[in-house]
Motif scaffolding. Structure first.
Motif, short mmCIF file in Angstrom:
data_model
loop_
_atom_site.label_atom_id
_atom_site.label_comp_id
_atom_site.label_asym_id
_atom_site.label_seq_id
_atom_site.Cartn_x
_atom_site.Cartn_y
_atom_site.Cartn_z
N PRO A 223 26.05 7.85 27.11
CA PRO A 223 24.65 8.10 27.49
C PRO A 223 23.70 8.06 26.30
CG PRO A 223 26.10 9.77 28.44
CD PRO A 223 26.94 8.95 27.50
N VAL A 224 24.19 8.52 25.13
CA VAL A 224 23.38 8.52 23.91
C VAL A 224 24.21 7.95 22.78
CG1 VAL A 224 22.09 9.92 22.26
CG2 VAL A 224 22.13 10.58 24.67
N VAL A 225 23.61 7.04 22.01
CA VAL A 225 24.29 6.51 20.84
C VAL A 225 23.37 6.65 19.63
CG1 VAL A 225 25.81 4.89 22.03
CG2 VAL A 225 23.53 4.15 21.37
N ALA A 226 23.96 6.72 18.44
CA ALA A 226 23.21 6.85 17.20
C ALA A 226 23.33 5.54 16.42
CB ALA A 226 23.75 8.01 16.36
N LEU A 227 22.18 4.92 16.18
CA LEU A 227 22.14 3.66 15.45
C LEU A 227 21.76 3.92 14.00
CD1 LEU A 227 20.26 1.47 18.07
CD2 LEU A 227 22.72 1.58 17.64
N CYS A 228 22.50 3.30 13.09
CA CYS A 228 22.27 3.49 11.66
C CYS A 228 20.93 2.89 11.26
CB CYS A 228 23.40 2.83 10.86
SG CYS A 228 23.17 2.95 9.08
N ARG A 229 20.18 3.67 10.49
CA ARG A 229 18.92 3.18 9.91
C ARG A 229 19.01 3.09 8.40
NH1 ARG A 229 13.66 5.82 11.26
NH2 ARG A 229 14.71 7.79 10.89
N CYS A 230 20.04 3.70 7.79
CA CYS A 230 20.14 3.68 6.33
C CYS A 230 20.86 2.43 5.83
CB CYS A 230 20.85 4.93 5.83
SG CYS A 230 22.64 4.96 6.13
N SER B 110 26.23 2.56 6.84
CA SER B 110 27.36 2.90 7.73
C SER B 110 28.47 1.86 7.60
CB SER B 110 26.87 2.96 9.18
OG SER B 110 27.97 3.14 10.05
N SER B 111 29.70 2.32 7.71
CA SER B 111 30.83 1.38 7.72
C SER B 111 31.13 0.92 9.14
CB SER B 111 32.07 2.05 7.12
OG SER B 111 32.46 3.16 7.89
N ARG B 112 30.34 1.41 10.09
CA ARG B 112 30.54 1.04 11.50
C ARG B 112 29.28 0.44 12.10
NH1 ARG B 112 30.81 5.47 14.54
NH2 ARG B 112 31.56 4.23 16.26
N MET B 113 28.54 -0.33 11.34
CA MET B 113 27.29 -0.89 11.84
C MET B 113 27.51 -1.56 13.19
SD MET B 113 24.83 -0.17 9.80
CE MET B 113 23.50 -1.35 9.96
N PRO B 114 26.61 -1.41 14.12
CA PRO B 114 25.28 -0.80 13.98
C PRO B 114 25.26 0.70 14.22
CG PRO B 114 25.47 -1.73 16.17
CD PRO B 114 26.77 -2.04 15.46
N TRP B 115 26.42 1.31 14.36
CA TRP B 115 26.48 2.74 14.70
C TRP B 115 26.40 3.61 13.44
CZ3 TRP B 115 25.66 1.58 19.37
CH2 TRP B 115 26.36 0.59 20.03
N CYS B 116 25.79 4.74 13.54
CA CYS B 116 25.75 5.73 12.47
C CYS B 116 27.12 6.38 12.35
CB CYS B 116 24.69 6.79 12.80
SG CYS B 116 24.72 8.23 11.71
N VAL C 212 14.08 6.52 22.81
CA VAL C 212 14.37 6.41 21.39
C VAL C 212 13.88 7.66 20.68
CG1 VAL C 212 13.89 5.14 19.26
CG2 VAL C 212 14.22 3.90 21.41
N VAL C 213 14.74 8.24 19.85
CA VAL C 213 14.37 9.36 19.00
C VAL C 213 14.75 9.00 17.57
CG1 VAL C 213 14.77 11.79 18.45
CG2 VAL C 213 14.73 11.05 20.84
N LEU C 214 13.77 9.02 16.67
CA LEU C 214 14.04 8.76 15.25
C LEU C 214 14.33 10.09 14.57
CD1 LEU C 214 11.27 6.13 14.49
CD2 LEU C 214 13.64 5.73 15.17
N VAL C 215 15.53 10.23 14.04
CA VAL C 215 15.91 11.45 13.35
C VAL C 215 15.45 11.35 11.89
CG1 VAL C 215 17.84 12.90 12.62
CG2 VAL C 215 17.92 11.73 14.84
N PRO C 216 14.66 12.30 11.40
CA PRO C 216 14.21 12.22 10.01
C PRO C 216 15.39 12.08 9.04
CG PRO C 216 13.07 13.98 11.17
CD PRO C 216 14.16 13.50 12.09
N HIS C 217 15.35 11.06 8.20
CA HIS C 217 16.40 10.78 7.21
C HIS C 217 17.76 10.56 7.88
CE1 HIS C 217 13.33 11.96 4.40
NE2 HIS C 217 13.24 13.13 5.01
N GLY C 218 17.74 10.11 9.11
CA GLY C 218 18.99 9.91 9.85
C GLY C 218 18.90 8.73 10.79
N PRO C 219 19.75 8.75 11.79
CA PRO C 219 19.84 7.60 12.69
C PRO C 219 18.73 7.55 13.73
CG PRO C 219 21.31 9.32 13.43
CD PRO C 219 20.70 9.81 12.14
N MET C 220 18.76 6.49 14.49
CA MET C 220 17.92 6.36 15.67
C MET C 220 18.80 6.67 16.87
SD MET C 220 15.72 3.15 17.21
CE MET C 220 16.96 1.97 16.78
N LEU C 221 18.42 7.68 17.61
CA LEU C 221 19.16 8.02 18.82
C LEU C 221 18.60 7.20 19.97
CD1 LEU C 221 19.36 11.90 18.47
CD2 LEU C 221 20.96 10.16 17.63
#
Ligand code: FES
Length: 70
Positions: free
Chosen positions: A40-47, A50-56, A11-20
């Motif tokens: 292999p890698v997906v971006a999950l919305c944290r804000c 997103s109109s595609r939850m749970p994806w960023c 897990v990587v938390l992107v500052p002001h962005g998604p969770m990779l």
């Protein structure tokens, strides 16, 4: 490389962005729906905008920082 090449998700938390999320096989959203992960890698919305939850979908880039979540 595929999701199955990893022993566990990273897990990587992107500052002001998604969770990779790398190496996951599935993601369960807040409704309990399980989404199969095909990449292999997906971006999950944290804000939560997103109109595609749970994806960023990149919407976080246009939201003013500190804006309330709905
Ligand atoms: S974090 Fe990217 S759209 Fe929410």
């Amino acid at each position: 490389m595929s999701a199955g090449d990893f022993d566990h998700p990273d897990v990587v938390l992107v500052p002001h962005g998604p969770m990779l999320l790398r190496g996951a096989e599935s993601v369960q959203d807040t409704d309990g729906t399980v989404h199969r992960v095909e990449r292999p890698v997906v971006a999950l919305c944290r804000c939560e905008k997103s109109s595609r939850m749970p994806w960023c979908d990149g919407t976080h880039k246009v939201i003013p920082r500190g804006a309330p979540r709905t």
